[in-house]
Design a protein around this motif. Structure first.
Motif, PDB file in Angstrom:
ATOM      1  N   MET A  92       0.841  -1.202   0.000  1.00 10.22           N
ATOM      2  CA  MET A  92       0.000   0.000   0.000  1.00 10.22           C
ATOM      3  C   MET A  92       0.872   1.247   0.000  1.00 10.22           C
ATOM      4  O   MET A  92       1.916   1.285   0.661  1.00 10.22           O
ATOM      5  CB  MET A  92      -0.889   0.032   1.250  1.00 10.22           C
ATOM      6  CG  MET A  92      -1.919  -1.070   1.325  1.00 10.22           C
ATOM      7  SD  MET A  92      -3.079  -1.079  -0.060  1.00 10.22           S
ATOM      8  CE  MET A  92      -4.068   0.387   0.264  1.00 10.22           C
ATOM      9  N   CYS A 164      -8.813   6.443  -1.148  1.00 10.76           N
ATOM     10  CA  CYS A 164      -9.382   6.470   0.217  1.00 10.76           C
ATOM     11  C   CYS A 164      -8.789   7.666   0.962  1.00 10.76           C
ATOM     12  O   CYS A 164      -7.738   8.179   0.572  1.00 10.76           O
ATOM     13  CB  CYS A 164      -8.990   5.214   0.983  1.00 10.76           C
ATOM     14  SG  CYS A 164      -9.439   3.694   0.161  1.00 10.76           S
ATOM     15  N   CYS A 168      -4.608   1.792   4.436  1.00 16.53           N
ATOM     16  CA  CYS A 168      -4.411   0.886   5.564  1.00 16.53           C
ATOM     17  C   CYS A 168      -3.495  -0.247   5.133  1.00 16.53           C
ATOM     18  O   CYS A 168      -3.668  -0.795   4.040  1.00 16.53           O
ATOM     19  CB  CYS A 168      -5.750   0.297   5.998  1.00 16.53           C
ATOM     20  SG  CYS A 168      -7.083   1.506   6.043  1.00 16.53           S
ATOM     21  N   CYS A 171      -5.231  -3.661   3.936  1.00 18.76           N
ATOM     22  CA  CYS A 171      -6.308  -3.591   2.944  1.00 18.76           C
ATOM     23  C   CYS A 171      -6.392  -4.860   2.092  1.00 18.76           C
ATOM     24  O   CYS A 171      -5.438  -5.254   1.427  1.00 18.76           O
ATOM     25  CB  CYS A 171      -6.103  -2.389   2.046  1.00 18.76           C
ATOM     26  SG  CYS A 171      -7.475  -2.182   0.902  1.00 18.76           S
ATOM     27  N   GLY A 217     -11.784   1.578  -2.794  1.00 21.30           N
ATOM     28  CA  GLY A 217     -11.785   2.984  -2.435  1.00 21.30           C
ATOM     29  C   GLY A 217     -12.795   3.253  -1.301  1.00 21.30           C
ATOM     30  O   GLY A 217     -13.157   2.373  -0.549  1.00 21.30           O
ATOM     31  N   LYS A 248     -14.315   4.491   5.525  1.00 20.40           N
ATOM     32  CA  LYS A 248     -13.518   4.487   6.751  1.00 20.40           C
ATOM     33  C   LYS A 248     -13.475   5.887   7.366  1.00 20.40           C
ATOM     34  O   LYS A 248     -12.927   6.089   8.442  1.00 20.40           O
ATOM     35  CB  LYS A 248     -12.099   3.992   6.430  1.00 20.40           C
ATOM     36  CG  LYS A 248     -11.317   3.649   7.666  1.00 20.40           C
ATOM     37  CD  LYS A 248     -10.115   2.807   7.374  1.00 20.40           C
ATOM     38  CE  LYS A 248      -9.257   2.630   8.610  1.00 20.40           C
ATOM     39  NZ  LYS A 248      -9.926   1.891   9.685  1.00 20.40           N
TER      40      LYS A 248
HETATM   41  S1  SF4 Z   1     -10.386   0.295   1.008  1.00 17.90           S
HETATM   42 FE1  SF4 Z   1     -10.714   0.491   3.236  1.00 17.90          FE
HETATM   43  S2  SF4 Z   1      -9.183  -0.880   4.147  1.00 17.90           S
HETATM   44 FE2  SF4 Z   1      -8.518  -0.465   2.012  1.00 17.90          FE
HETATM   45  S3  SF4 Z   1      -7.145   1.294   2.180  1.00 17.90           S
HETATM   46 FE3  SF4 Z   1      -9.174   2.078   1.729  1.00 17.90          FE
HETATM   47  S4  SF4 Z   1     -10.011   2.587   3.763  1.00 17.90           S
HETATM   48 FE4  SF4 Z   1      -8.288   1.199   4.103  1.00 17.90          FE
END
Ligand code: SF4
Length: 461
Positions: A92, A164, A168, A171, A217, A248
């Motif tokens: 990530m 996003c 995280c 993810c 996303g 989130k």
């Molecule tokens: S989809 Fe959800 S878990 Fe994945 S990076 Fe985005 S906020 Fe975080």
């Protein structure tokens, strides 16, 4: 339930339980005050500035150099070097909001449960499980249109965009979310109305599809106009009965709900429109640790409560973050306190680069046993395994077979993919030395999986 009238006894009431000391109800203690000012870079930031969602977005850290610069003086140079190396291996890219950065205890960064979720350190990384696959839930294999997964009979997952408010480590969608990293070239789900139209056409063409999750996303990244457009397009379909906007945001930038009136009004508008059509529109969010819920969160969620927006939570069980009965119970109670339904706790998916975060299935079952009964049933999360290979979410207890020694568990999903078996694997570092050695040998790996499958078949009903 008896409807008979009872005569009240004349005897005085004898308390069966002593009242608890209010000081022990710590789930009600929410962080307030200018907590961000302990970060040198935010020392002069006023409350009005900090609550301004545009300030948060503008000051969100989006590259490693900026993150490490913000941490200068807060952490040791050894930690900085460790984090730099950690990001080099991470699937990530970096994205951390000032709000989130301010909630981390930088005096003890190695132990901090929020740091663990967003800032990788190389010294704690573990090798991936040999059975790991980048898209372990096979979302792309179940996608009739790019960015639309149709797995369950009546539900589809729509991914209108691939960004996003934060990124995280854990993810599941690391195959698509955020920018490419050194190790992963991402599938592209950029916001694109042509792609959205194809998704709408598919949804409208399937009478059985009633429930649409709008995720990504993250729905926080959709402009107000896009929330309205997507919501109205889906609510107009007679087959669609339920919408869930997944974000989130409340956990990592709750002030947006307080100060981005256009976005909050757009969401509320779709909730109200749904209500008039007798269709449910709710918000699904993602808190993992009780410290992610502050006084700002409470204010934001109170605003949604006043507007009649139902909010549900989906947590991910993570090692050293929330893998004890005490922390998980505190999270569940605190969520209930701010009117969020704790809906699911996911046993951590097999995700590249985060083996240090995964727990065993046994840990999940142990924690669930301690959480259940601590509050009302409707506020008690279901612990689920999202079965690798596309079996969907299975109650963690519903395995057909689980060998705690090899760490192999087997699930079936008769209503989703009848006749198929789905195998989940505990992290290898939690197994005995003997078992770890067996996992080093590909022939032994196959033997362990074959053994688990044959025992699962023998038990199957
Ligand atoms: S989809 Fe959800 S878990 Fe994945 S990076 Fe985005 S906020 Fe975080």
């Amino acid at each position: 339930m008896s409807t008979a009238l009872h005569v009240l006894p004349a005897d005085p009431i004898v308390p069966k339980k002593a009242p608890v000391d209010p000081a022990t109800l710590t789930y009600r203690d929410l962080l307030r005050g200018p907590f961000w000012q302990k970060i040198p870079a935010y020392r002069e930031v006023s409350e009005a500035q900090f609550l301004d969602h545009t300030w948060q977005a503008k000051n969100t850290i989006t590259n490693v150099a900026k993150l490490l610069k913000a941490l200068e003086g807060l952490v040791s140079s050894a930690f900085i070097a460790d984090a730099e190396e950690g990001f080099r291996h991470a699937p990530m890219s970096v994205r951390v909001s000032p709000y989130l950065l301010s909630l981390i205890d930088w005096s003890d960064p190695y132990a901090d449960p929020l740091r663990i979720q967003f800032v990788p350190v190389a010294s704690r990384l573990l090798p991936d499980h040999p059975k790991l696959d980048l898209d372990s839930l096979h979302e792309q294999a179940d996608a009739p249109v790019p960015g639309l997964t149709h797995r369950y009979p009546d539900k589809a997952l729509f991914l209108p965009l691939d960004t996003c408010p934060v990124y995280c480590r854990f993810c599941t969608r690391s195959y698509a979310i955020g920018l490419d990293t050194e190790g992963v070239e991402k599938v592209n789900f950029r916001a694109n109305e042509e792609r959205w139209k194809r998704a709408y056409e598919y949804i409208a063409s399937r009478p059985e599809l009633e429930d649409i999750v709008i995720s990504g996303g993250d729905a926080y990244q959709l402009r107000a106009q896009q929330i309205t457009e997507i919501g109205e397009a889906l609510l107009a379909m007679p087959n669609v009965r339920r919408l869930r906007f997944a974000t989130k945001g409340p956990a990592v930038m709750p002030m947006k709900i307080l100060t981005d009136d256009a976005w909050t009004n757009a969401l509320t508008g779709i909730v109200e429109k749904g209500r008039k059509l007798h269709k449910e529109v709710v918000l699904h969010t993602h808190f993992n640790h009780p410290r992610e819920i502050t006084g700002i969160t409470e204010d934001a969620l109170n605003k949604l409560m006043e507007r009649g927006v139902t909010v549900r939570n989906q947590s991910v069980l993570q090692r050293r973050v929330n893998d004890t009965p005490e922390v998980m119970t505190l999270l569940v109670k605190r969520l209930g306190h701010v009117n969020v339904h704790p809906y699911y706790v996911y046993v951590h998916d097999l995700v590249k680069g985060v083996e240090d975060l995964r727990t065993t299935l046994d840990t999940a079952l142990y924690i669930e046993k301690h959480v259940r009964g601590s509050t009302a049933g409707f506020n008690t999360p279901t612990f689920v395994v999202d079965a690798p290979g596309g079996g969907g979410k299975r109650d963690a207890h519903s395995y057909e077979f689980y060998d705690r020694d090899t760490g192999v568990s087997v699930y079936t999903a008769p209503a989703v993919k009848p006749g198929q078996y789905f195998v989940y694997f505990d992290p290898l570092d939690q197994l005995s030395d003997t078992m770890r050695r067996r996992w080093m040998d590909p022939a032994e790996q196959e033997a362990m999986v074959a053994d688990a499958l044959s025992k699962a078949r023998a038990h199957l009903r």
